[in-house]
Design an enzyme around this catalytic site. Structure first.
Site, PDB file in Angstrom:
ATOM      1  N   ARG A   1       6.936 -11.944  -1.194  1.00 10.76           N
ATOM      2  CA  ARG A   1       8.209 -11.328  -1.579  1.00 10.76           C
ATOM      3  C   ARG A   1       9.067 -10.909  -0.388  1.00 10.76           C
ATOM      4  NH1 ARG A   1       4.057  -8.446  -1.389  1.00 10.76           N
ATOM      5  NH2 ARG A   1       4.046  -6.285  -0.690  1.00 10.76           N
TER       6      ARG A   1
ATOM      7  N   CYS B   1     -15.738  17.570 -11.164  1.00 17.75           N
ATOM      8  CA  CYS B   1     -16.987  17.456 -11.941  1.00 17.75           C
ATOM      9  C   CYS B   1     -17.025  16.165 -12.765  1.00 17.75           C
ATOM     10  CB  CYS B   1     -17.167  18.675 -12.846  1.00 17.75           C
ATOM     11  SG  CYS B   1     -17.518  20.157 -11.887  1.00 17.75           S
TER      12      CYS B   1
ATOM     13  N   LYS C   1       7.043  -6.526  11.760  1.00 22.40           N
ATOM     14  CA  LYS C   1       8.029  -6.816  10.711  1.00 22.40           C
ATOM     15  C   LYS C   1       9.463  -6.663  11.226  1.00 22.40           C
ATOM     16  CE  LYS C   1       5.328  -5.711   6.581  1.00 22.40           C
ATOM     17  NZ  LYS C   1       5.211  -4.873   5.384  1.00 22.40           N
TER      18      LYS C   1
ATOM     19  N   ASP D   1      10.339  -0.325  11.708  1.00 23.73           N
ATOM     20  CA  ASP D   1       9.157  -0.460  10.849  1.00 23.73           C
ATOM     21  C   ASP D   1       7.960  -0.629  11.776  1.00 23.73           C
ATOM     22  OD1 ASP D   1       7.103  -1.323   9.056  1.00 23.73           O
ATOM     23  OD2 ASP D   1       8.663  -1.912   7.632  1.00 23.73           O
TER      24      ASP D   1
END
Length: 1029
Positions: free
Chosen positions: A486, A603, A499, A475
C-alpha cells in the site's frame, strides 16, 4: 551469535500456484479481506478504460490489491491538462499514448499482477475476456453500449467520472451477485446465561458486556448444557429484544436449559441484484456522501447527463468559468429534467449548482481523483470477491467548499490554460492559487501509507513546488516487504532503506519541481532542538501521517502552541477519518478522544482465560517475561552498581520477583549447551500446561461451589484440564523448539532447527512428579489481588542478595534481550506465540487460532488497504486547498469519517473550540498569556516579579505554577523554600527543578497556572508563553 539460516525474502518473486498468497506482501490487506476473498481476487481479470488521472488511480489501487491481471485501455494521447493528476505521466510523454506510457510504471507496483495495454476499440469479443470492466472518462453513449453488453453477459461494471470538484460513480454487478460478508467485521460471540422454553425462545447473555447483535443476524450455539438441541444446529435468525437478550426459534419442545453455552454470529451469504446502466440511469438509487447535501444527488444525476450532451455536441467540456457555456449547460439540464421519469424529475433545478458544474467541469484535480479512484477500486475488489456491500448503485460527490469564499474572486481570464502541468487545476482555482501553493512550506510527519499518498498529491497539486516552497518529511522507519502492498512509492529493491529518503526520491520522479527535504527523526521532546521555534514559525502548515495516538497528541500540542493548521487523518482497514485543525477556528485533535481500549483483567489472563484473545495476550506476556525482561535485568545488574538498591525500593513483591529472576538467569537456569536449553523448555512446558493447571484444580475442583451455591467453574470461568506431553504432537514440539531456540539466543548460544534430534533428546529428560501444594493462594479477581497485602520477608531478600554472584566474577558475560518482531518467519517469535497460546487454549477448551489470526492479535497489527488510504488522502488534500486559500468560515471545512465496506460516509463541519471566560475575558485553547521574561534592564524576571505581574496586569492571584511535571510555586509551599525561590530568575528555578540545563534552542517556556480572581474564586485561565531569549 544465534542465527537461523534464511533465504533473502525482500523481493516479490512469483512462486507456487496461482492461488498461493504471499502473506509477507499482502499481510495487512489479508486482515481486511481474508484469504477467501484474496483467492477470488487472484482469479479476476480487470479492464481499466481511460488512463487519465482517475484511471491511473483506480489501476494503481487494484494492482496493489492483487487481482489476476489488469489491462489498460486508452486511445488518447497525453495532454498538458493530464499532468495535473496523472502521476505516471512526465512532461516528455506529451503526445504519447497514455496507456502505453503508464504500463511499465504501473507494472512495477506488484510483480504478481501482469499489466498489459490495449489501444483498439472496446468490441464485444475483447470485453468478454474480463470479469470486471471499469470505464473512466467515457462518453455516455459508449457507457450505455458497454453497460448493456456487460449486464447481459455477467461481466461486472464500474463507471467512474470526475469533473473538477465533482465526482460520479456507478456499479452494476449483475442480477445475481452473491454477497458473502456485508460489513467485514469479526463475527460477534457472547456467553449464554439462560434460554427459555417458549415460542419463540428467549436467550439471555451474561451481563459482562452487551451482545452487540442486530435483528436479522444469524447465530449458532455451542457448549449449551441441557438444551442440547441448540448445539450444532443450522444458523438461526434472531430478533433483538435488548442489550443482553434476543429471541430465536420455537424452543418449547426442547430439553430444559441447565447452564453454559456460547452463541456466535454466523455470516450467511445472500443474493443482491443490480439494474443495468440504462435502467438505473432512468430510475437511480443513490448512496449519499454528505447528508447536508441530501438533495444534490438527484440534481447532479441530471447535471452529469446534461454535461454528456454538451460534450457530445461541442467535442469539449464547458470552458472554465464561462457564462455562455454555463447558460447552455443549464438549458441542456432543463431538457433532461423535462424528459425524466417522475421518480427522478426534480421540482426545480438548482441553477447555482449546475452553473458551478459548468464552471469547473474542464478541471482535473488529483485529490478528487484520489477520492473517487479509491472508492472505485474498492468497488472492483467487492465485485471480484463478493466481500463488503457494493455501492447501490450511484454515488455523487462534490467539494464546492474548496472554491474561494469570495464568490467574485474567479473569472474566466484567471483560469485560462497556460500549457503547463497545472492546467487542470488552474481551470478550477485560477493561477493565483497555483502560485500560492508553490510557495507553501509544509511539514509532513510520517512517510508510510498515508505519507506516500500525501506526497503524491502534494506533487500533483504543486505544493512546495515553487521558488520559496518546500516540504520537510520525517520518518525514522525503514521499508519492510509488507509495506509494498500500500505504500506505493516503494519497490522491492527499496526494502531496508529509509522511508523518508526513498519517498522523497520517488515523488521527485512524479514532479521534478517539488522541493522535499527528508529526515530520519522522530518528532518528540528529544528532537525539539531540530524542530524548534524557527522551524515551526517558518511553516505554513503540518500534515500528520502517523500510526499512533501519542505522537498525534504531541504534534497537536505543537500546532496549537505555534498556531499552525494541522491536517490529521488515519485509517483502519476500510474505515478512515480526516480532521482539520485551524487556529482560532476549530477545536484541536486533543479536544476529543476515543475511550481507552478495555484491558483484560490480570486474573483472567493468569488463571481464567475464556477467549483466544486472553491466551494470546498471556503468550505475549510470557515472551516478554522469559526472553526480554530477565536478560535486561541481568545486564543492568552486571553494569549498574545501584541496581539492587533500586530493586529493593520497589513496591510490594517486586523486589523479591526481580532478584529471584536475576538469580534464576545467572545461577539456577543458566544453560551451557543447546541440550540445556531443550531441557529448560521441556520443564517449562510441564510447569505451564500441566503442573500449574493441576494446582489450579487442586484449589478449585471441577465441582466446587461458590458461597452463593453456584458452580465455581461456570459463566466466564472455563474449567481447565492438564495436558500430557506427546512428542508426536506437532504443537507440543513446536513449543519446545521455539522456546529452546529463544532461550539459547538470550545467552548467545547456537540454536537448532533439527526437530528429530530434539525429539530424541527429550526421551532422556526426566520430569519429576508434581504434587499440588496446600496453602497456595490463587486470586480469583483483580479486586482480591489488589486487596491482598504483599509482605516480603526481609531476611529472604538479604539471603537472595548474598547468593547472587558478584558482577566482577562475571566480567565479559552479558545476555541478549529479544525484542518481539512479528514479521520475520525465521526468528521463532511467532512460532512461540502460536504454540504457547494454542496450548493454553487447549487447557481451557478454547478453539485455537491459526498463525495468521494470532499474528493480528498478538502483534497488534493495524489492518490496512490501499483503497481506503487513497480515498482518505484525497479528502485531506481537499481541505488543504481551503487551508492554503485561508478560508475563514467554519462551515467551509469538513471533517470526514467513512467505511468503504458498508459503504458509509459522514462529512461534517468541524466543532468550534470550547469557550471559557475569566472576568469579561473570553478565551479558547488557541489563546495564551504572553509574558516577556527579559526586562528592559536586560535582567530576567524573578518568581516574585512574575506573581506581581499577574496581580497587576490581569488581577489574578496565582495559587499554583508548574512547568511540565515540575511544580515551581504553590500557596502551600514551606516558607523557607518560598523565600529562597521568590527572588530567583524563573529559568533558574526551572533548571533546578528539572535537573537539566535549558537547551540553546529554547526561546520560551510553557507554564501552567491555577489562579484566583479578586473575590478569591478559582478561575480557569489559559497557559503562559514565557519568553526569556
Amino acid at each position: 551469535m544465534f542465527k537461523v539460516p534464511s533465504e533473502p525474502n525482500d523481493g516479490m518473486q512469483k512462486q507456487g500456484s496461482e492461488t498461493d498468497i504471499d502473506e509477507g506482501l499482502y499481510s495487512r490487506q489479508l486482515y481486511v479481506l481474508g484469504h477467501e476473498a484474496m483467492k477470488h481476487l487472484q482469479t479476476s481479470s480487470v479492464l481499466v478504460s481511460g488512463l487519465r488521472g482517475l484511471g491511473v488511480e483506480i489501476a494503481k489501487n487494484i494492482i496493489l490489491g492483487g487481482v489476476k491481471a489488469v489491462t489498460l485501455h486508452d486511445q488518447g494521447t497525453a495532454q498538458w491538462a493530464d499532468l495535473s493528476s496523472q502521476f505516471y505521466l512526465r512532461e516528455e510523454d506529451i503526445g504519447k499514448n497514455r496507456a502505453e506510457v503508464s504500463q511499465p510504471r504501473l507494472a512495477e507496483l506488484n510483480s504478481y499482477v501482469p499489466v498489459t495495454t490495449y489501444t483498439g476499440a472496446l468490441v464485444e469479443d475483447f470485453l468478454s475476456g474480463f470479469q470486471v470492466v471499469v470505464l473512466t472518462n467515457t462518453p455516455l453513449e459508449h457507457q450505455l453500449q458497454v453497460g448493456e453488453f456487460c449486464h447481459s453477459h455477467g461481466i461486472k461494471l464500474v463507471v467512474a467520472d470526475t469533473r473538477g470538484l465533482f465526482g460520479q460513480l456507478f456499479c452494476d454487478f449483475g442480477e445475481e451477485m452473491i454477497l458473502t460478508d456485508s460489513n467485514g467485521e469479526q463475527p460477534l460471540s457472547a456467553m449464554v446465561s439462560m434460554v427459555t422454553k417458549d415460542s419463540p425462545g428467549v436467550v439471555t447473555c451474561l451481563d459482562e458486556a452487551r451482545h452487540g447483535f442486530e435483528s436479522g443476524d444469524f447465530v449458532s450455539f455451542t457448549e449449551v448444557q441441557g438444551m442440547n438441541e441448540l448445539n450444532g444446529t443450522c444458523p438461526i435468525e434472531i430478533k433483538v429484544l435488548g442489550p443482553y437478550t434476543f429471541s430465536i426459534c420455537d424452543t418449547s419442545s426442547f430439553s430444559e436449559y441447565i447452564r453454559g453455552g456460547i452463541v456466535s454470529q454466523v455470516k450467511v451469504p445472500k443474493k443482491i441484484s443490480f439494474k443495468s446502466l440504462l435502467a438505473s440511469l432512468a430510475e437511480p438509487d443513490f448512496v449519499i456522501t454528505d447528508f447536508a447535501k441530501y438533495s444534490r444527488a438527484g440534481q447532479l444525476h441530471i447535471g452529469f447527463q446534461a454535461l454528456h450532451h454538451f460534450c457530445a455536441q461541442h467535442g469539449r467540456s464547458p470552458r472554465p468559468h464561462n457564462e455562455e457555456d454555463a447558460a447552455e449547460l443549464m438549458a441542456f439540464a432543463q431538457r433532461v429534467n423535462a424528459q425524466a421519469l417522475p421518480a427522478l424529475q426534480q421540482d426545480s433545478l438548482d441553477e447555482d449548482l449546475i452553473r458551478k458544474l459548468s464552471y469547473v467541469a474542464a478541471g482535473d484535480l488529483a485529490p478528487i481523483n484520489a477520492f473517487i479512484g479509491g472508492l472505485a477500486a474498492q468497488e472492483v475488489l467487492k465485485a471480484c470477491s463478493g466481500k463488503f456491500m457494493p455501492i447501490m448503485q450511484w454515488l455523487y460527490f462534490d467539494a464546492l467548499e474548496c472554491l474561494p469564499e469570495d464568490k467574485e474572486a474567479l473569472t474566466e481570464d484567471k483560469c485560462l490554460p497556460c500549457q503547463n502541468r497545472y492546467d487542470g487545476q488552474v481551470a478550477v482555482f485560477g493561477s493565483a492559487l497555483q502560485e500560492k501553493l508553490g510557495r507553501q512550506k509544509y511539514f509532513l510527519v510520517g512517510a508510510g501509507a498515508i505519507g506516500c499518498e500525501l506526497l503524491k498529491n502534494f506533487a500533483m497539486i504543486g505544493l512546495g513546488c515553487g521558488e520559496d516552497g518546500a516540504i520537510t518529511v520525517t520518518d525514522m522507519d525503514t521499508i519492510e516487504k509488507s509495506n509494498l502492498n500500500r505504500q506505493f512509492l516503494f519497490r522491492p529493491w527499496d526494502v531496508t532503506k529509509l522511508k523518508s529518503d526513498t519517498a522523497a526520491a520517488a515523488v521527485h520522479q512524479i514532479n521534478p519541481y517539488i522541493q522535499v527535504l527528508s529526515h530520519p527523526n522522530r518528532v518528540e521532546p528529544d528532537t525539539e532542538h531540530i524542530y524548534d521555534d524557527s522551524f515551526f514559525q517558518n511553516l505554513d502548515g503540518i500534515a500528520n501521517a502517523l500510526d499512533n495516538v501519542d505522537t498525534r497528541l504531541y504534534m497537536d500540542r505543537r500546532c496549537v502552541y505555534y498556531r499552525k493548521p494541522l491536517l490529521e487523518s488515519g485509517t483502519l482497514g476500510t474505515k478512515g477519518n480526516v480532521q482539520v485543525v485551524i487556529p482560532f477556528l476549530t477545536e484541536s485533535y486533543s479536544s476529543s478522544q476515543d475511550p481507552p481500549e478495555k484491558s483484560i483483567p490480570i486474573c483472567t489472563l493468569k488463571n481464567f482465560p475464556n477467549a483466544i484473545e486472553h491466551t494470546l495476550q498471556w503468550a505475549r506476556d510470557e515472551f516478554e517475561g522469559l526472553f526480554k525482561q530477565p536478560a535486561e535485568n541481568v545486564n543492568q545488574y552486571l553494569t549498574d552498581s545501584k541496581f539492587v538498591e533500586r530493586a529493593l525500593c520497589l513496591a510490594g513483591t517486586q523486589p523479591l520477583e526481580m532478584l529471584e529472576a536475576v538469580q534464576r538467569s545467572l545461577l539456577l537456569q543458566r544453560p551451557e549447551t543447546w541440550a540445556d536449553c531443550v531441557t529448560w523448555a521441556y520443564h517449562h512446558w510441564h510447569t505451564q500446561y500441566s503442573n500449574n493447571i493441576r494446582q489450579l484444580l487442586h484449589n478449585f475442583p471441577p465441582d466446587q461451589l461458590t458461597s452463593s451455591g453456584a458452580l465455581f467453574w461456570s459463566g466466564p470461568k472455563r474449567c481447565p484440564h492438564p495436558l500430557i506431553f506427546d512428542v508426536n504432537n506437532p504443537l507440543h514440539l513446536d513449543y519446545v523448539m521455539a522456546a529452546a531456540n529463544l532461550f539459547a539466543q538470550t545467552y548467545g548460544l547456537m540454536g537448532s532447527q533439527d526437530r528429530a534430534a530434539v525429539a530424541v533428546l527429550l526421551q532422556s529428560v526426566h520430569i519429576p512428579e508434581f504434587i499440588p501444594k496446600s496453602g497456595v493462594k490463587i486470586h480469583v479477581s483483580d479486586q482480591e489481588l489488589q486487596n491482598a497485602s504483599a509482605s516480603v520477608d526481609d531476611s529472604r531478600l538479604q539471603e537472595l542478595r548474598a547468593m547472587l554472584p558478584s558482577p566482577e566474577k562475571l566480567r565479559g558475560f552479558k545476555m541478549y534481550p529479544i525484542n518481539f518482531e512479528k514479521d520475520d518467519n525465521t526468528n521463532f517469535h511467532m512460532d512461540f506465540i502460536v504454540a504457547a497460546s494454542n496450548l493454553r487454549a487447549e487447557n481451557s477448551n478454547i478453539p485455537p487460532a491459526d498463525r495468521h489470526k494470532s499474528k493480528l492479535i498478538a502483534g497488534k497489527i493495524i489492518p490496512a488497504i490501499a483503497t481506503t488510504t487513497a480515498a482518505i488522502v484525497g479528502l485531506v488534500c481537499l481541505e488543504l486547498y481551503k487551508v492554503v486559500q485561508g478560508h475563514q468560515q467554519l462551515e467551509s471545512y469538513k471533517n470526514s469519517f467513512m467505511n468503504l465496506a458498508l459503504p458509509f460516509f459522514s462529512l461534517s463541519e468541524p466543532l468550534a473550540p470550547p469557550r471559557h471566560q475569566y472576568y469579561n475575558q473570553e478565551w479558547t485553547l488557541w489563546d495564551r498569556f504572553e509574558v516577556r521574561g527579559l526586562q528592559p534592564n536586560g535582567e530576567e524576571m524573578t518568581l516574585r516579579q512574575f506573581l506581581d505581574y499577574f496581580k497587576k496586569e490581569h488581577k489574578l492571584e496565582i495559587t499554583m505554577l508548574s512547568q511540565g511535571i515540575s511544580m515551581l510555586y504553590s500557596f502551600f509551599m514551606p516558607a523557607t523554600k518560598l523565600r529562597e525561590r521568590l527572588d530567583q530568575p524563573m529559568t533558574e528555578i526551572v533548571s533546578h527543578m528539572s535537573k537539566r540545563k535549558l537547551g540553546h534552542h529554547l526561546r520560551a517556556l510553557i507554564l501552567e497556572l491555577c489562579c484566583n480572581d479578586e473575590s478569591g474564586e478559582d478561575v480557569e485561565v489559559p497557559y503562559v508563553q514565557y519568553t526569556f531569549r
